[in-house]
Write a protein that holds these residues in place. Structure first.
Motif, PDB file in Angstrom:
ATOM      1  N   HIS A 113       0.663  -1.074  -0.029  1.00  0.00           N
ATOM      2  CA  HIS A 113       0.121  -0.376  -0.030  1.00  0.00           C
ATOM      3  C   HIS A 113       0.823   0.982   0.021  1.00  0.00           C
ATOM      4  N   ILE A 114       1.705   1.509  -1.052  1.00  0.00           N
ATOM      5  CA  ILE A 114       2.176   2.786  -1.086  1.00  0.00           C
ATOM      6  C   ILE A 114       2.184   4.242  -1.242  1.00  0.00           C
ATOM      7  N   ARG A 115       0.990   3.970  -2.259  1.00  0.00           N
ATOM      8  CA  ARG A 115       0.047   4.747  -2.640  1.00  0.00           C
ATOM      9  C   ARG A 115      -0.666   5.037  -1.748  1.00  0.00           C
ATOM     10  N   LEU A 116      -1.668   4.619  -0.873  1.00  0.00           N
ATOM     11  CA  LEU A 116      -2.535   4.697   0.917  1.00  0.00           C
ATOM     12  C   LEU A 116      -1.613   5.483   1.624  1.00  0.00           C
ATOM     13  N   LEU A 117      -0.361   4.785   1.900  1.00  0.00           N
ATOM     14  CA  LEU A 117       0.494   5.323   2.688  1.00  0.00           C
ATOM     15  C   LEU A 117       0.560   6.453   2.604  1.00  0.00           C
ATOM     16  N   LEU A 118       1.658   7.026   1.336  1.00  0.00           N
ATOM     17  CA  LEU A 118       1.238   8.692   0.765  1.00  0.00           C
ATOM     18  C   LEU A 118       0.120   9.520   1.095  1.00  0.00           C
ATOM     19  N   TRP A 119      -0.677   9.314   0.605  1.00  0.00           N
ATOM     20  CA  TRP A 119      -1.990  10.037   1.340  1.00  0.00           C
ATOM     21  C   TRP A 119      -2.340  10.405   2.814  1.00  0.00           C
ATOM     22  N   ILE A 120      -2.213   8.723   3.269  1.00  0.00           N
ATOM     23  CA  ILE A 120      -2.124   8.973   5.191  1.00  0.00           C
ATOM     24  C   ILE A 120      -1.381   9.474   5.410  1.00  0.00           C
ATOM     25  N   CYS A 121      -0.229  10.098   5.287  1.00  0.00           N
ATOM     26  CA  CYS A 121       1.005  10.523   5.573  1.00  0.00           C
ATOM     27  C   CYS A 121       0.378  12.877   5.023  1.00  0.00           C
ATOM     28  N   LEU A 122      -0.381  12.550   3.990  1.00  0.00           N
ATOM     29  CA  LEU A 122      -0.986  13.805   3.689  1.00  0.00           C
ATOM     30  C   LEU A 122      -1.955  14.539   4.348  1.00  0.00           C
ATOM     31  N   LEU A 123      -3.070  13.591   4.501  1.00  0.00           N
ATOM     32  CA  LEU A 123      -3.960  13.632   5.539  1.00  0.00           C
ATOM     33  C   LEU A 123      -3.439  14.248   7.138  1.00  0.00           C
ATOM     34  N   LEU A 124      -2.538  13.159   7.824  1.00  0.00           N
ATOM     35  CA  LEU A 124      -1.614  14.068   8.884  1.00  0.00           C
ATOM     36  C   LEU A 124      -1.962  15.248   9.011  1.00  0.00           C
ATOM     37  N   LEU A 125      -0.882  15.612   7.421  1.00  0.00           N
ATOM     38  CA  LEU A 125       0.062  17.023   8.001  1.00  0.00           C
ATOM     39  C   LEU A 125      -1.111  17.793   7.611  1.00  0.00           C
ATOM     40  N   VAL A 126      -1.975  17.886   6.625  1.00  0.00           N
ATOM     41  CA  VAL A 126      -3.381  18.179   6.756  1.00  0.00           C
ATOM     42  C   VAL A 126      -4.375  18.315   8.400  1.00  0.00           C
ATOM     43  N   ALA A 127      -4.167  17.572   9.122  1.00  0.00           N
ATOM     44  CA  ALA A 127      -5.178  17.596  10.319  1.00  0.00           C
ATOM     45  C   ALA A 127      -3.442  18.461  11.111  1.00  0.00           C
ATOM     46  N   MET A 128      -2.305  18.219  11.310  1.00  0.00           N
ATOM     47  CA  MET A 128      -1.617  19.221  11.813  1.00  0.00           C
ATOM     48  C   MET A 128      -1.820  20.464  11.935  1.00  0.00           C
ATOM     49  N   LEU A 129      -2.037  21.113  10.490  1.00  0.00           N
ATOM     50  CA  LEU A 129      -0.927  22.241   9.409  1.00  0.00           C
ATOM     51  C   LEU A 129      -3.046  23.336  10.585  1.00  0.00           C
ATOM     52  N   VAL A 130      -4.143  23.061  11.542  1.00  0.00           N
ATOM     53  CA  VAL A 130      -5.363  24.184  11.418  1.00  0.00           C
ATOM     54  C   VAL A 130      -4.407  23.982  12.753  1.00  0.00           C
ATOM     55  N   MET A 131      -3.277  23.315  13.710  1.00  0.00           N
ATOM     56  CA  MET A 131      -2.860  23.147  14.654  1.00  0.00           C
ATOM     57  C   MET A 131      -1.733  24.550  15.061  1.00  0.00           C
ATOM     58  N   ILE A 132      -1.190  24.475  14.180  1.00  0.00           N
ATOM     59  CA  ILE A 132       0.374  25.861  13.539  1.00  0.00           C
ATOM     60  C   ILE A 132      -0.272  26.895  14.013  1.00  0.00           C
ATOM     61  N   ARG A 133       0.742  27.498  14.786  1.00  0.00           N
ATOM     62  CA  ARG A 133       0.640  28.549  15.339  1.00  0.00           C
ATOM     63  C   ARG A 133       1.781  30.145  15.357  1.00  0.00           C
ATOM     64  N   ASN A 134       2.361  29.191  14.264  1.00  0.00           N
ATOM     65  CA  ASN A 134       3.615  30.064  14.192  1.00  0.00           C
ATOM     66  C   ASN A 134       4.196  30.452  12.236  1.00  0.00           C
ATOM     67  N   PHE A 135       4.018  31.087  11.982  1.00  0.00           N
ATOM     68  CA  PHE A 135       4.532  31.491  10.689  1.00  0.00           C
ATOM     69  C   PHE A 135       5.086  30.737   9.740  1.00  0.00           C
ATOM     70  N   TYR A 136       6.887  29.778  10.861  1.00  0.00           N
ATOM     71  CA  TYR A 136       6.982  28.989  10.249  1.00  0.00           C
ATOM     72  C   TYR A 136       6.493  28.038  10.227  1.00  0.00           C
ATOM     73  N   GLY A 137       5.965  27.747  10.554  1.00  0.00           N
ATOM     74  CA  GLY A 137       5.785  26.400  10.941  1.00  0.00           C
ATOM     75  C   GLY A 137       4.747  25.982  10.547  1.00  0.00           C
ATOM     76  N   LEU A 138       3.442  26.644   9.631  1.00  0.00           N
ATOM     77  CA  LEU A 138       3.147  27.134   8.687  1.00  0.00           C
ATOM     78  C   LEU A 138       3.732  26.507   7.185  1.00  0.00           C
ATOM     79  N   LEU A 139       4.593  27.393   6.949  1.00  0.00           N
ATOM     80  CA  LEU A 139       5.528  27.215   5.478  1.00  0.00           C
ATOM     81  C   LEU A 139       6.068  25.806   5.808  1.00  0.00           C
ATOM     82  N   LEU A 140       6.681  25.628   6.824  1.00  0.00           N
ATOM     83  CA  LEU A 140       7.262  23.811   7.323  1.00  0.00           C
ATOM     84  C   LEU A 140       6.277  22.570   6.474  1.00  0.00           C
ATOM     85  N   VAL A 141       4.766  23.175   7.081  1.00  0.00           N
ATOM     86  CA  VAL A 141       4.220  21.925   7.034  1.00  0.00           C
ATOM     87  C   VAL A 141       3.116  21.901   6.064  1.00  0.00           C
ATOM     88  N   ILE A 142       3.599  23.113   5.604  1.00  0.00           N
ATOM     89  CA  ILE A 142       2.950  23.398   3.979  1.00  0.00           C
ATOM     90  C   ILE A 142       3.465  22.788   2.603  1.00  0.00           C
TER      91      ILE A 142
END
Length: 240
Positions: A113-142
């Protein structure tokens, strides 16, 4: 290029053993070359702080946000009791999460499940993005999410496999180095309020014990991954 959801969930053909071993060597180089490590360590910090955040939510603490800094440090801001089992689990989660995510990725890759793993990672990053509270963190996660998306959407299957295996090996091998680094900082008396020291403050056990737990867990995860991916025969282990 586009693909339906069925293609994401479907298993892909596993790459040759040489690709799996080559990905491990690439990840090892990323961790061991200091100038490169100073940049790519940000991915470990994302996983580390994401682990703190997930554990905080699961143990009933109030998550206020996550900050990621350009020196590769991070901070998870939460509200709740400063002691107790929930705080212990939250502190443990930081150094353990990169390795646990890496092992989870190994299980998926072992099933194709190579492609599924990539999309799970992407979803986890999106979920984390909403909790980032500084500009550098936003740029890094994006930026990290954009790289994962580009590979999962545009790259061919062999390149997706190489990227996924390298990423998983990086989380596993890269999870060990911060544990060694935090112990070196502790020995030098840098004054850094590390997770092991915080655990020592709320448990009867010293910080060195928690460093050992982290080291045993992260190094053990690398060994377990090597066995699962057939790089080390299970029969070759001394206790087998």
């Amino acid at each position: 290029m586009s693909f339906p959801l069925g293609d994401v969930l479907a298993a892909q053909e596993q790459p040759p053993a040489g690709v799996v071993a080559g990905a491990a060597l690439i990840a090892l180089a990323l961790v061991m070359v200091h100038r490169v490590w100073r940049v790519v360590r940000n991915a470990i910090t994302i996983a580390h702080e994401g682990g703190h955040a997930a554990a905080a939510v699961l143990t009933g603490r109030r998550l206020r946000g996550i900050r990621l800094h350009s020196d590769t440090s991070g901070l998870t801001i939460m509200k709740g009791r400063p002691t107790g089992l929930g705080m212990i689990i939250t502190l443990l989660a930081g150094y353990l999460t990169p390795s646990l995510v890496g092992l989870g990725g190994v299980v998926l890759l072992d099933r194709g499940h190579i492609r599924l793993l990539l999309w799970i990672c992407l979803l986890l990053l999106v979920a984390m993005l909403v909790m980032i509270r500084n500009f550098y963190g936003l740029l890094l996660v994006i930026a990290t999410g954009a790289a994962v998306f580009a590979v999962s959407w545009y790259a061919t299957a062999p390149w997706q496999a190489l990227f996924a295996y390298t990423g998983v090996w990086f989380l596993l091998i890269g999870g060990v180095r911060p544990v060694v680094e935090v112990q070196l900082h502790r020995r030098r008396g840098s004054g850094m309020r590390s997770d092991p020291d915080q655990l020592a403050g709320i448990t009867p056990l010293p910080g060195g014990f928690w460093v050992f737990v982290f080291l045993l867990s992260t190094a053990g995860s690398v060994l377990a991954a090597a066995v699962l991916l057939d790089l080390i025969p299970a029969g070759a282990l001394p206790w087998s």
